[in-house]
Design a protein around this motif. Structure first.
Motif, mmCIF file in Angstrom:
data_model
loop_
_atom_site.group_PDB
_atom_site.id
_atom_site.type_symbol
_atom_site.label_atom_id
_atom_site.label_comp_id
_atom_site.label_asym_id
_atom_site.label_seq_id
_atom_site.Cartn_x
_atom_site.Cartn_y
_atom_site.Cartn_z
ATOM 1 N N ILE A 217 33.616 1.760 -138.216
ATOM 2 C CA ILE A 217 34.599 0.895 -138.875
ATOM 3 C C ILE A 217 33.938 -0.390 -139.367
ATOM 4 C CG2 ILE A 217 36.711 -0.442 -138.542
ATOM 5 C CD1 ILE A 217 37.525 1.630 -136.416
ATOM 6 N N PHE A 218 33.163 -0.999 -138.488
ATOM 7 C CA PHE A 218 32.533 -2.275 -138.829
ATOM 8 C C PHE A 218 31.394 -2.109 -139.833
ATOM 9 C CE2 PHE A 218 34.452 -3.371 -134.692
ATOM 10 C CZ PHE A 218 35.128 -4.521 -135.064
ATOM 11 N N ALA A 219 30.827 -0.924 -139.890
ATOM 12 C CA ALA A 219 29.676 -0.702 -140.761
ATOM 13 C C ALA A 219 30.059 -0.404 -142.206
ATOM 14 C CB ALA A 219 28.821 0.435 -140.209
ATOM 15 N N GLN A 220 31.345 -0.311 -142.490
ATOM 16 C CA GLN A 220 31.772 -0.007 -143.855
ATOM 17 C C GLN A 220 31.265 -1.048 -144.836
ATOM 18 O OE1 GLN A 220 36.033 0.376 -143.809
ATOM 19 N NE2 GLN A 220 36.022 2.244 -142.584
ATOM 20 N N GLU A 221 30.719 -0.573 -145.946
ATOM 21 C CA GLU A 221 30.164 -1.478 -146.949
ATOM 22 C C GLU A 221 31.279 -2.133 -147.772
ATOM 23 O OE1 GLU A 221 27.218 0.332 -149.370
ATOM 24 O OE2 GLU A 221 25.948 0.940 -147.686
ATOM 25 N N VAL A 222 31.023 -3.352 -148.177
ATOM 26 C CA VAL A 222 31.966 -4.107 -148.987
ATOM 27 C C VAL A 222 31.327 -4.369 -150.344
ATOM 28 C CG1 VAL A 222 33.273 -6.264 -149.185
ATOM 29 C CG2 VAL A 222 32.936 -5.201 -146.941
ATOM 30 N N GLU A 223 32.082 -4.095 -151.392
ATOM 31 C CA GLU A 223 31.559 -4.321 -152.741
ATOM 32 C C GLU A 223 31.297 -5.806 -152.965
ATOM 33 O OE1 GLU A 223 30.796 -2.060 -154.985
ATOM 34 O OE2 GLU A 223 31.455 -0.372 -153.734
ATOM 35 N N GLU A 224 30.262 -6.090 -153.720
ATOM 36 C CA GLU A 224 29.906 -7.477 -154.011
ATOM 37 C C GLU A 224 31.085 -8.192 -154.679
ATOM 38 O OE1 GLU A 224 26.446 -10.069 -156.323
ATOM 39 O OE2 GLU A 224 26.299 -7.883 -156.212
ATOM 40 N N GLY A 225 31.395 -9.361 -154.157
ATOM 41 C CA GLY A 225 32.506 -10.139 -154.700
ATOM 42 C C GLY A 225 33.817 -9.904 -153.985
ATOM 43 N N GLU A 226 33.904 -8.838 -153.177
ATOM 44 C CA GLU A 226 35.125 -8.562 -152.430
ATOM 45 C C GLU A 226 35.129 -9.321 -151.100
ATOM 46 O OE1 GLU A 226 35.860 -4.453 -151.834
ATOM 47 O OE2 GLU A 226 36.135 -4.000 -153.957
ATOM 48 N N PHE A 227 36.322 -9.582 -150.584
ATOM 49 C CA PHE A 227 36.449 -10.271 -149.305
ATOM 50 C C PHE A 227 36.028 -9.335 -148.179
ATOM 51 C CE2 PHE A 227 39.261 -11.471 -145.638
ATOM 52 C CZ PHE A 227 38.603 -12.652 -145.328
ATOM 53 N N ASP A 228 35.105 -9.791 -147.353
ATOM 54 C CA ASP A 228 34.617 -9.005 -146.222
ATOM 55 C C ASP A 228 35.393 -9.405 -144.972
ATOM 56 O OD1 ASP A 228 33.278 -7.647 -144.266
ATOM 57 O OD2 ASP A 228 31.300 -8.493 -144.705
ATOM 58 N N ALA A 229 36.390 -8.609 -144.625
ATOM 59 C CA ALA A 229 37.277 -8.955 -143.515
ATOM 60 C C ALA A 229 36.570 -8.953 -142.166
ATOM 61 C CB ALA A 229 38.456 -7.976 -143.466
ATOM 62 N N PHE A 230 35.414 -8.277 -142.073
ATOM 63 C CA PHE A 230 34.716 -8.211 -140.795
ATOM 64 C C PHE A 230 33.511 -9.140 -140.716
ATOM 65 C CE2 PHE A 230 36.616 -3.804 -140.711
ATOM 66 C CZ PHE A 230 37.538 -4.099 -139.722
ATOM 67 N N SER A 231 33.320 -9.990 -141.708
ATOM 68 C CA SER A 231 32.202 -10.924 -141.660
ATOM 69 C C SER A 231 32.382 -11.908 -140.515
ATOM 70 C CB SER A 231 32.089 -11.695 -142.976
ATOM 71 O OG SER A 231 31.152 -12.747 -142.842
ATOM 72 N N PRO A 232 31.336 -12.151 -139.718
ATOM 73 C CA PRO A 232 31.454 -13.144 -138.636
ATOM 74 C C PRO A 232 31.674 -14.559 -139.156
ATOM 75 C CG PRO A 232 29.185 -12.381 -138.870
ATOM 76 C CD PRO A 232 30.026 -11.472 -139.713
ATOM 77 N N ALA A 233 31.389 -14.781 -140.442
ATOM 78 C CA ALA A 233 31.607 -16.108 -141.019
ATOM 79 C C ALA A 233 33.088 -16.467 -141.063
ATOM 80 C CB ALA A 233 31.022 -16.167 -142.432
ATOM 81 N N ASN A 234 33.970 -15.464 -140.991
ATOM 82 C CA ASN A 234 35.417 -15.729 -141.020
ATOM 83 C C ASN A 234 35.918 -16.393 -139.735
ATOM 84 O OD1 ASN A 234 35.668 -14.410 -143.540
ATOM 85 N ND2 ASN A 234 35.862 -12.426 -142.537
ATOM 86 N N ILE A 235 35.130 -16.312 -138.676
ATOM 87 C CA ILE A 235 35.566 -16.823 -137.379
ATOM 88 C C ILE A 235 35.297 -18.318 -137.245
ATOM 89 C CG2 ILE A 235 35.446 -16.454 -134.893
ATOM 90 C CD1 ILE A 235 36.299 -13.980 -136.583
ATOM 91 N N ALA A 236 34.211 -18.775 -137.840
ATOM 92 C CA ALA A 236 33.728 -20.136 -137.618
ATOM 93 C C ALA A 236 34.696 -21.249 -138.035
ATOM 94 C CB ALA A 236 32.375 -20.323 -138.303
ATOM 95 N N PRO A 237 35.444 -21.130 -139.152
ATOM 96 C CA PRO A 237 36.322 -22.246 -139.528
ATOM 97 C C PRO A 237 37.371 -22.593 -138.468
ATOM 98 C CG PRO A 237 35.952 -20.840 -141.420
ATOM 99 C CD PRO A 237 35.359 -20.130 -140.236
ATOM 100 N N LEU A 238 37.952 -21.598 -137.809
ATOM 101 C CA LEU A 238 38.917 -21.874 -136.742
ATOM 102 C C LEU A 238 38.241 -22.626 -135.605
ATOM 103 C CD1 LEU A 238 41.548 -21.623 -135.123
ATOM 104 C CD2 LEU A 238 40.814 -19.307 -134.467
ATOM 105 N N VAL A 239 37.056 -22.180 -135.220
ATOM 106 C CA VAL A 239 36.342 -22.824 -134.121
ATOM 107 C C VAL A 239 35.974 -24.259 -134.490
ATOM 108 C CG1 VAL A 239 34.251 -22.724 -132.702
ATOM 109 C CG2 VAL A 239 35.500 -20.629 -133.231
ATOM 110 N N ALA A 240 35.535 -24.461 -135.727
ATOM 111 C CA ALA A 240 35.197 -25.811 -136.185
ATOM 112 C C ALA A 240 36.431 -26.717 -136.162
ATOM 113 C CB ALA A 240 34.598 -25.758 -137.581
#
Length: 294
Positions: A217-240
């Motif tokens: 599930i996590f290894a699914q490729e995301v097309e360039e320019g599309e939102f990557d829902a599993f990127s770890p970068a999505n977690i950091a703003p809440l923590v910040a």
């Protein structure tokens, strides 16, 4: 002006994955960061100073402030040295992000004592150890009349809160313990000017990619320019945000994945039955038979 200007943060497990994204964003927002990572394998074995040093190099190359730490937070001494390093390097400590973790998945019938102990040590004890030494530091400052506006962000998991995962009794128990530890710490440390929250993140990391049934599930490729829902970068703003000086939240657990943030609640009363007489086994069975098993 960054959201974390002037803040000093310790981030454990910051050499890779979610922790690395925390460190990069914190530094970009003006925080001085102690990048802690033992650099071990998924199961916690071995050590390598490289991951922490690489993140520090990336931060300093961008003009930020960071130092590396390979202290083992699963030990009281390692956690103490980590807190001391932050104060020695940057003059104070404002934020702790407990993120370090390992996996040693096994079904209960086949789990070894070593598999249980290692996961509990890194996750639950690792959180408690850093919290202990940071709390002692903040308590001393508050008792000395110094202003304290500190924040702790712990890392729980859906495996220990909303989605128990077979084969992860050690991991789930540790993460559930971290959620409970967060609530207790929030109640204890508020008097010293410290807020304590937790997140339960879902993201693509080397640990989730190695989890049976989840890797694909996590290894699914995301097309360039599309939102990557599993990127770890999505977690950091809440923590910040939770680490900012004026954030009002404390004693909360937030689930976070992709573009979703959810506020979680713990155990709650679903049904009640009462008697004015001593219970009998038969009466208990009769009363509880009306409750549908879940």
């Amino acid at each position: 002006m960054g959201a974390l200007d002037g803040r000093v943060a310790v981030i454990t497990g910051a050499g890779r994955g979610i922790g690395r994204e925390h460190a990069l964003l914190f530094a970009a927002e003006g925080a001085a960061v102690v990048v802690n990572d033992l650099g071990g394998a998924n199961d916690g074995s071995g050590s390598d100073a490289g991951p922490a040093q690489e993140v520090v190099a990336e931060i300093t190359a961008a003009g930020g402030k960071a130092v590396a730490s390979t202290a083992d937070v699963a030990t009281w001494d390692g956690a103490s040295r980590l807190v001391e390093q932050a104060v020695a390097e940057f003059g104070k400590l404002d934020v702790v992000v407990n993120n370090a973790g390992i996996l040693r998945d096994a079904f209960l019938a086949g789990m070894t004592e070593a598999q249980w102990d290692a996961v509990i040590a890194v996750h639950l004890k690792g959180h408690a150890a850093v919290l202990h030494h940071a709390a002692a530091y903040w308590k001393a400052r508050a008792k000395a009349g110094e202003p304290v506006a500190a924040a702790v962000i712990n890392t729980a998991s859906a495996s220990g809160t909303t989605l128990p995962n077979a084969g992860q009794a050690n991991y789930g128990a540790a993460k559930a313990g971290i959620a409970a530890l967060t609530l207790v710490a929030a109640a204890e440390l508020e008097r010293y000017g410290v807020r304590v929250n937790a997140i339960a993140p879902i993201a693509r990391t080397r640990l989730t990619l190695a989890t049976p049934g989840m890797g694909a599930i996590f290894a699914q490729e995301v097309e360039e320019g599309e939102f990557d829902a599993f990127s770890p970068a999505n977690i950091a703003p809440l923590v910040a945000y939770l680490a900012t000086e004026r954030c009002p939240h404390t004693g909360q657990v937030f689930a976070v994945q992709g573009g979703s943030i959810q506020l979680l609640r713990g155990w709650s009363v679903a049904e009640t039955t009462e008697t004015e007489d001593p219970w009998t086994i038969g009466e208990v069975g009769s009363r509880l038979s009306a409750w549908s098993p879940t």
